[in-house]
Design an enzyme around this catalytic site. Structure first.
Site, mmCIF file in Angstrom:
data_model
loop_
_atom_site.group_PDB
_atom_site.id
_atom_site.type_symbol
_atom_site.label_atom_id
_atom_site.label_comp_id
_atom_site.label_asym_id
_atom_site.label_seq_id
_atom_site.Cartn_x
_atom_site.Cartn_y
_atom_site.Cartn_z
ATOM 1 N N VAL A 1 0.805 -1.221 0.000
ATOM 2 C CA VAL A 1 0.000 0.000 0.000
ATOM 3 C C VAL A 1 0.836 1.267 0.000
ATOM 4 O O VAL A 1 0.291 2.355 -0.231
ATOM 5 C CB VAL A 1 -0.968 0.041 1.212
ATOM 6 C CG1 VAL A 1 -2.034 -1.024 1.087
ATOM 7 C CG2 VAL A 1 -0.216 -0.080 2.528
ATOM 8 N N TYR A 2 2.138 1.188 0.263
ATOM 9 C CA TYR A 2 2.942 2.403 0.301
ATOM 10 C C TYR A 2 2.993 3.024 -1.091
ATOM 11 O O TYR A 2 3.475 2.411 -2.047
ATOM 12 C CB TYR A 2 4.369 2.114 0.768
ATOM 13 C CG TYR A 2 4.504 1.688 2.217
ATOM 14 C CD1 TYR A 2 3.427 1.711 3.103
ATOM 15 C CD2 TYR A 2 5.731 1.251 2.712
ATOM 16 C CE1 TYR A 2 3.562 1.319 4.421
ATOM 17 C CE2 TYR A 2 5.877 0.857 4.035
ATOM 18 C CZ TYR A 2 4.785 0.885 4.887
ATOM 19 O OH TYR A 2 4.936 0.493 6.189
ATOM 20 N N SER A 3 2.480 4.240 -1.162
ATOM 21 C CA SER A 3 2.414 4.959 -2.439
ATOM 22 C C SER A 3 1.748 4.103 -3.521
ATOM 23 O O SER A 3 2.140 4.120 -4.689
ATOM 24 C CB SER A 3 3.810 5.398 -2.892
ATOM 25 O OG SER A 3 3.734 6.437 -3.845
ATOM 26 N N ALA A 4 0.726 3.344 -3.084
ATOM 27 C CA ALA A 4 -0.057 2.500 -3.993
ATOM 28 C C ALA A 4 0.824 1.576 -4.828
ATOM 29 O O ALA A 4 0.589 1.364 -6.017
ATOM 30 C CB ALA A 4 -0.935 3.361 -4.899
ATOM 31 N N GLY A 5 1.867 1.027 -4.199
ATOM 32 C CA GLY A 5 2.753 0.087 -4.877
ATOM 33 C C GLY A 5 4.027 0.695 -5.411
ATOM 34 O O GLY A 5 4.961 -0.038 -5.763
#
Length: 325
Positions: free
Chosen positions: A60-64
């Site tokens: 989920v960090y920066s949407a991948g």
């Protein structure tokens, strides 16, 4: 750099890990202060030069995008067998009810997505990012065990659970012969010590390695308590996590400043040395946005706090409500 075993596993990791929440396109995900690829790669390269071999990210960090950047940098600057890549699964990665969670469906889908973004054949440490009460625990644990047996994951870990939940999971893994959790990644720092009550005694008893996130309280322990920073102005989660005990937390911050001045070092170095001093902590995970901060964080390994320092840093702590879940 100092190196330690990852819990009861045979894998060796640096005693400080690099948390990769800071890396990613600011237009993606939930954090507008993240660093784009070139700046992120410079930090990853410096981490490797300093001897850091543990890199922690999440889908989920920066949407991948954090996983993608980490994968690009490690392929450019390191040999795969030299580094330990940790990532996580749970958060919302697609619309709809199956776009998140710890179901077999979601886990088997997301591990493939993480492998693709990281550009690797396997993940060293695959962690459940949060608890999923909507999925049978046996389903989650069996799916994680399958990933280990299939060679896509080397070890499994957990993050941010209650001690009773973690103990239940460890018992089921032992009962069924499933791959056990070797780590617990949890919220721990000078102004949030609630894990000392139940989770840390459990981890010590079970030989679980602890990866401490937010060791600097999302930057609040790196500077005087009310001093502003670029990240602080855009970090609403930090206000939710650290807004309930401002008076006593400020006293702890003031004590931290006094200890740092006495040693002639930064506040961040003292705060990290304090976390490193807990016998159950394998490695704090530091999230940085500058090379100077990274160098200073690693220097915490060489700082010895006295008994008087420890007493001063601890005297104002009061029980906090649970934060980080």
């Amino acid at each position: 750099m100092r190196y330690v075993k990852l819990g009861r596993s045979g894998t060796t990791v640096s005693a400080i890990g690099l948390g990769c929440l800071s890396f990613g396109d600011p237009a993606r995900g939930a954090h507008s202060w993240t660093l784009r690829e070139d700046d992120s790669k410079a930090l990853i390269r410096r981490a490797l030069e300093l001897g850091i071999n543990l890199f922690d990210t999440a889908n989920v960090y920066s949407a991948g995008d954090s996983e993608r950047i980490l994968g690009v940098a490690l392929r450019e600057f390191a040999r795969r067998e030299e580094v330990v890549i940790a990532t996580k699964v749970h958060g919302q990665m697609a619309p709809g009810p199956n776009g998140w969670g710890l179901s077999r469906k979601h886990i088997l889908w997301q591990v493939e997505e993480s492998l693709r973004r990281l550009g690797t054949d396997y993940i060293d440490l695959y962690q459940i990012h949060r608890w999923d009460s909507s999925t049978p625990l046996e389903e989650t644990l069996a799916a994680l065990d399958q990933l280990v047996r299939d060679g896509k994951v080397r070890y499994v870990g957990a993050s941010t659970t209650f001690a009773w939940q973690f103990a239940k999971a460890l018992g089921l893994q032992r009962q069924n012969g499933w791959s056990p959790f070797v780590t617990m990644q949890d919220h721990y720092n000078l102004v949030y010590r609630e894990e000392e009550r139940e989770m840390y005694p459990l981890c010590l008893e079970e030989g679980i390695g602890v990866l401490a996130y937010c060791p600097l309280a999302r930057g609040r322990l790196a500077r005087p308590w009310h001093e502003e920073s670029r990240r602080r102005g855009h970090d609403s989660l930090a206000d939710a996590m650290y807004g309930a005990h401002e008076e006593t937390d400020r006293l702890i911050s003031d004590a931290l400043g006094a200890v740092a001045d006495a040693h002639g070092v930064s506040r961040a170095r003292v705060a990290l040395a304090w976390v490193l001093g807990h016998p159950v902590v394998t490695a704090p995970l530091v999230g940085v946005t500058s090379l100077a901060h990274l160098d200073d964080d690693v220097a915490a390994l060489d700082l010895e706090l006295t008994a008087e320092d420890q007493a001063l840093l601890s005297e104002h702590y009061v029980p906090h409500g649970v934060a980080g879940f």
